[in-house]
Design a protein around this motif. Structure first.
Motif, PDB file in Angstrom:
ATOM      1  N   PRO A 247       0.848  -1.199   0.000  1.00 34.41           N
ATOM      2  CA  PRO A 247       0.000   0.000   0.000  1.00 34.41           C
ATOM      3  C   PRO A 247       0.886   1.254   0.000  1.00 34.41           C
ATOM      4  CG  PRO A 247       0.122  -0.921   2.201  1.00 34.41           C
ATOM      5  CD  PRO A 247       0.845  -1.878   1.291  1.00 34.41           C
ATOM      6  N   ALA A 248       0.282   2.393  -0.240  1.00 30.07           N
ATOM      7  CA  ALA A 248       1.024   3.657  -0.196  1.00 30.07           C
ATOM      8  C   ALA A 248       1.506   3.890   1.237  1.00 30.07           C
ATOM      9  CB  ALA A 248       0.137   4.801  -0.650  1.00 30.07           C
ATOM     10  N   ILE A 249       2.787   4.167   1.369  1.00 30.22           N
ATOM     11  CA  ILE A 249       3.408   4.408   2.671  1.00 30.22           C
ATOM     12  C   ILE A 249       4.242   5.675   2.545  1.00 30.22           C
ATOM     13  CG2 ILE A 249       4.952   3.463   4.439  1.00 30.22           C
ATOM     14  CD1 ILE A 249       4.487   0.693   3.234  1.00 30.22           C
ATOM     15  N   GLU A 250       4.298   6.453   3.612  1.00 31.23           N
ATOM     16  CA  GLU A 250       5.164   7.633   3.639  1.00 31.23           C
ATOM     17  C   GLU A 250       6.630   7.196   3.583  1.00 31.23           C
ATOM     18  OE1 GLU A 250       4.428  11.033   3.812  1.00 31.23           O
ATOM     19  OE2 GLU A 250       2.399  10.358   3.339  1.00 31.23           O
ATOM     20  N   GLY A 251       7.488   8.070   3.076  1.00 31.57           N
ATOM     21  CA  GLY A 251       8.922   7.817   3.087  1.00 31.57           C
ATOM     22  C   GLY A 251       9.438   7.008   1.920  1.00 31.57           C
ATOM     23  N   LYS A 252       8.708   7.032   0.822  1.00 28.98           N
ATOM     24  CA  LYS A 252       9.086   6.248  -0.359  1.00 28.98           C
ATOM     25  C   LYS A 252      10.457   6.682  -0.900  1.00 28.98           C
ATOM     26  CE  LYS A 252       7.012   5.051  -4.815  1.00 28.98           C
ATOM     27  NZ  LYS A 252       5.845   5.316  -5.677  1.00 28.98           N
TER      28      LYS A 252
ATOM     29  N   VAL B  12      17.612  -3.754  -0.760  1.00 29.37           N
ATOM     30  CA  VAL B  12      17.288  -2.501  -1.443  1.00 29.37           C
ATOM     31  C   VAL B  12      16.240  -1.806  -0.578  1.00 29.37           C
ATOM     32  CG1 VAL B  12      16.294  -1.437  -3.503  1.00 29.37           C
ATOM     33  CG2 VAL B  12      17.784  -3.453  -3.735  1.00 29.37           C
ATOM     34  N   THR B  13      16.561  -0.615  -0.118  1.00 25.42           N
ATOM     35  CA  THR B  13      15.630   0.143   0.727  1.00 25.42           C
ATOM     36  C   THR B  13      14.479   0.670  -0.120  1.00 25.42           C
ATOM     37  OG1 THR B  13      17.390   0.771   2.253  1.00 25.42           O
ATOM     38  CG2 THR B  13      15.410   2.139   2.273  1.00 25.42           C
ATOM     39  N   LEU B  14      13.250   0.388   0.330  1.00 21.03           N
ATOM     40  CA  LEU B  14      12.040   0.840  -0.360  1.00 21.03           C
ATOM     41  C   LEU B  14      11.441   2.078   0.299  1.00 21.03           C
ATOM     42  CD1 LEU B  14      10.312  -2.636  -0.798  1.00 21.03           C
ATOM     43  CD2 LEU B  14      11.653  -1.380  -2.505  1.00 21.03           C
ATOM     44  N   TYR B  15      11.464   2.106   1.653  1.00 22.97           N
ATOM     45  CA  TYR B  15      10.878   3.208   2.422  1.00 22.97           C
ATOM     46  C   TYR B  15      11.761   3.511   3.623  1.00 22.97           C
ATOM     47  CZ  TYR B  15       6.594   2.120  -0.141  1.00 22.97           C
ATOM     48  OH  TYR B  15       5.673   1.887  -1.124  1.00 22.97           O
ATOM     49  N   ARG B  16      11.878   4.783   3.932  1.00 28.94           N
ATOM     50  CA  ARG B  16      12.563   5.237   5.148  1.00 28.94           C
ATOM     51  C   ARG B  16      11.521   5.836   6.085  1.00 28.94           C
ATOM     52  NH1 ARG B  16      17.802   4.889   4.371  1.00 28.94           N
ATOM     53  NH2 ARG B  16      18.691   5.126   2.316  1.00 28.94           N
ATOM     54  N   LYS B  17      11.814   5.790   7.376  1.00 24.61           N
ATOM     55  CA  LYS B  17      10.905   6.329   8.398  1.00 24.61           C
ATOM     56  C   LYS B  17       9.531   5.674   8.287  1.00 24.61           C
ATOM     57  CE  LYS B  17      13.467  10.620   8.486  1.00 24.61           C
ATOM     58  NZ  LYS B  17      13.512  11.998   8.126  1.00 24.61           N
ATOM     59  N   CYS B  18       9.556   4.380   8.054  1.00 23.36           N
ATOM     60  CA  CYS B  18       8.349   3.581   7.894  1.00 23.36           C
ATOM     61  C   CYS B  18       7.697   3.342   9.266  1.00 23.36           C
ATOM     62  CB  CYS B  18       8.749   2.249   7.257  1.00 23.36           C
ATOM     63  SG  CYS B  18       7.386   1.198   6.819  1.00 23.36           S
ATOM     64  N   PRO B  19       6.376   3.231   9.320  1.00 27.90           N
ATOM     65  CA  PRO B  19       5.708   2.952  10.603  1.00 27.90           C
ATOM     66  C   PRO B  19       6.285   1.702  11.274  1.00 27.90           C
ATOM     67  CG  PRO B  19       4.092   3.273   8.859  1.00 27.90           C
ATOM     68  CD  PRO B  19       5.440   3.279   8.208  1.00 27.90           C
ATOM     69  N   SER B  20       6.145   1.641  12.591  1.00 27.67           N
ATOM     70  CA  SER B  20       6.742   0.530  13.335  1.00 27.67           C
ATOM     71  C   SER B  20       6.110  -0.820  13.011  1.00 27.67           C
ATOM     72  CB  SER B  20       6.661   0.793  14.831  1.00 27.67           C
ATOM     73  OG  SER B  20       5.317   0.956  15.213  1.00 27.67           O
ATOM     74  N   ASN B  21       4.930  -0.833  12.440  1.00 27.31           N
ATOM     75  CA  ASN B  21       4.308  -2.086  12.048  1.00 27.31           C
ATOM     76  C   ASN B  21       4.020  -2.039  10.547  1.00 27.31           C
ATOM     77  OD1 ASN B  21       3.137  -4.566  12.138  1.00 27.31           O
ATOM     78  ND2 ASN B  21       1.191  -3.865  12.973  1.00 27.31           N
TER      79      ASN B  21
END
Length: 171
Positions: free
Chosen positions: A26-31, A122-131
């Motif tokens: 799903p869309a997540i912040e920090g892409k 390969v990093t996909l998202y940074r500062k991703c939610p804890s779950n």
């Protein structure tokens, strides 16, 4: 300057990773932008001009570093930095040998690296939610590498960029 040594997926592979991310998560912040996709072999941190020159000289003298591949087939999460990544459930011997050799070469150049278990990803998202969410389906992307690179990490108001400073062939 802040630097690291890593592997650069080709454009087609970067698009495949991004396509999987768009369809499986799903869309997540920090892409992380697809242009920034890479696999770190060794994080070097801040280097001065003299250290950078010594490192490049040492890497130039390296011979017979193995070409390698990685099968991206798992989704993972590093809790402390809050990083969601795509990785592998089996590190190929050539990739492990390359990472070990690069670490040894950086030490020969007089650099001290923080000791940690090598987890190619390969990093996909940074500062991703804890779950972070589970993927709808697993990745299945093979990456092949015939070069490794020395990168600079450049932060600006527009985000982070990773220009390549120098490249070396793998055999």
């Amino acid at each position: 300057m802040r630097c690291f040594i890593g592997l650069e997926p080709d454009a087609k592979s970067k698009m495949a990773i991004d396509n999987w991310r768009q369809h499986a998560l799903p869309a997540i912040e920090g892409k992380v932008p697809a242009a920034n996709f890479h696999i770190t072999l060794a994080f070097l941190g801040q280097l001065n001009h003299s250290q950078l020159e010594q490192l490049q000289t040492t890497l130039e003298q390296a011979t017979a570093l193995p070409a390698c591949s990685i099968q991206l087939n798992t989704l993972g999460y590093f809790a402390k930095p809050k990083v969601l990544f795509v990785g592998t459930d089996e590190i190929q011997p050539e990739l492990m040998q390359l990472a070990t050799s690069v670490t040894s070469l950086t030490q020969q150049a007089g650099l001290q690296l923080r000791h940690q278990t090598y987890v190619p990803h390969v990093t996909l998202y940074r500062k991703c939610p804890s779950n972070p969410p589970a993927a709808l389906f697993s990745p299945d992307i093979e990456l092949q590498f015939t070069q490794f690179h020395l990168y600079e990490s450049v932060s600006s108001s527009g985000g982070v960029r990773y220009p390549i400073i120098n490249s070396w062939s793998l055999y």
